[in-house]
Design a protein around this motif. Structure first.
Motif, PDB file in Angstrom:
ATOM      1  N   PRO A  15      42.719  46.409 -32.604  1.00 18.05           N
ATOM      2  CA  PRO A  15      41.420  45.689 -33.126  1.00 18.05           C
ATOM      3  C   PRO A  15      40.184  46.674 -32.924  1.00 18.05           C
ATOM      4  O   PRO A  15      40.281  47.599 -31.950  1.00 18.05           O
ATOM      5  N   VAL A  66      36.852  40.159 -36.745  1.00 14.75           N
ATOM      6  CA  VAL A  66      37.801  41.578 -36.354  1.00 14.75           C
ATOM      7  C   VAL A  66      39.299  41.053 -36.034  1.00 14.75           C
ATOM      8  O   VAL A  66      39.940  41.896 -36.077  1.00 14.75           O
ATOM      9  N   TYR A 109      45.440  44.265 -38.372  1.00 12.84           N
ATOM     10  CA  TYR A 109      44.041  43.607 -38.315  1.00 12.84           C
ATOM     11  C   TYR A 109      43.313  44.375 -39.649  1.00 12.84           C
ATOM     12  O   TYR A 109      43.414  45.607 -39.727  1.00 12.84           O
ATOM     13  N   GLU A 167      31.862  37.266 -35.221  1.00 16.50           N
ATOM     14  CA  GLU A 167      32.133  38.543 -35.183  1.00 16.50           C
ATOM     15  C   GLU A 167      33.568  38.760 -34.478  1.00 16.50           C
ATOM     16  O   GLU A 167      34.451  39.283 -35.090  1.00 16.50           O
ATOM     17  N   LEU A 179      30.865  45.221 -35.826  1.00 18.65           N
ATOM     18  CA  LEU A 179      30.448  44.919 -36.982  1.00 18.65           C
ATOM     19  C   LEU A 179      28.856  44.571 -37.000  1.00 18.65           C
ATOM     20  O   LEU A 179      28.322  44.756 -38.184  1.00 18.65           O
TER      21      LEU A 179
END
Length: 158
Positions: free
Chosen positions: A140, A56, A131, A52, A146
């Protein structure tokens, strides 16, 4: 129970079985009607198997559309004070480059172009980081977001 034992026990609870080919077909069938952001997040996780924090941290510069490659060379972590920090390198290595399907890259190109269009409409220029899944201002998102996104998609689609 000591903290380490609790962590190991909880980690075992989170392990789920892999998807069979029929389930993968169903997943991609549901993705056809999903919003572009949802497609981009789920396809990135599916095709790259990245963590994750690595996903990201992806920026526009990490996508090589000519060679269908995605470079992972940084990650975002959530610190104890609940702030986000970008770190160079990955948890297990300095970097990794993934060759991905062209169909995935088409989705990502569309998603990146959508992000660029939003920045243009809002007159946002000269941001340090672009990002892919972050804010248009260049911030971010938390890595855990997520998983929450996936949980909502899975619940909506049984």
């Amino acid at each position: 129970m000591p903290k380490k034992e609790c962590q190991k026990k909880n980690a075992k609870k989170r392990i789920s079985s892999s998807y069979d080919s029929d389930e993968i077909k169903i997943l991609f069938k549901h993705l056809e009607d999903a919003p572009l952001r949802t497609k981009a997040i789920i396809m990135t996780a599916f095709f790259t198997a990245a963590r994750e924090g690595e996903i990201v941290a992806l920026e526009e510069k990490h996508f090589d559309f000519n060679n269908n490659e995605v470079l992972f060379d940084q990650r975002i972590i959530l610190k104890e004070d609940n702030t986000l920090e970008r770190l160079d390198g990955l948890k297990a290595s300095d970097s990794k480059k993934m060759v991905v399907p062209e169909s995935y890259m088409i989705v990502m190109k569309d998603f990146i172009n959508e992000n660029k269009k939003c920045r243009e409409e809002l007159n946002i220029e000269d941001i340090e980081h672009t990002y892919i899944f972050g804010s248009v201002e260049g911030n971010p998102v938390t890595p855990a977001s997520l998983n929450r996104h996936w949980a909502r998609f899975a619940k909506r689609n049984n």
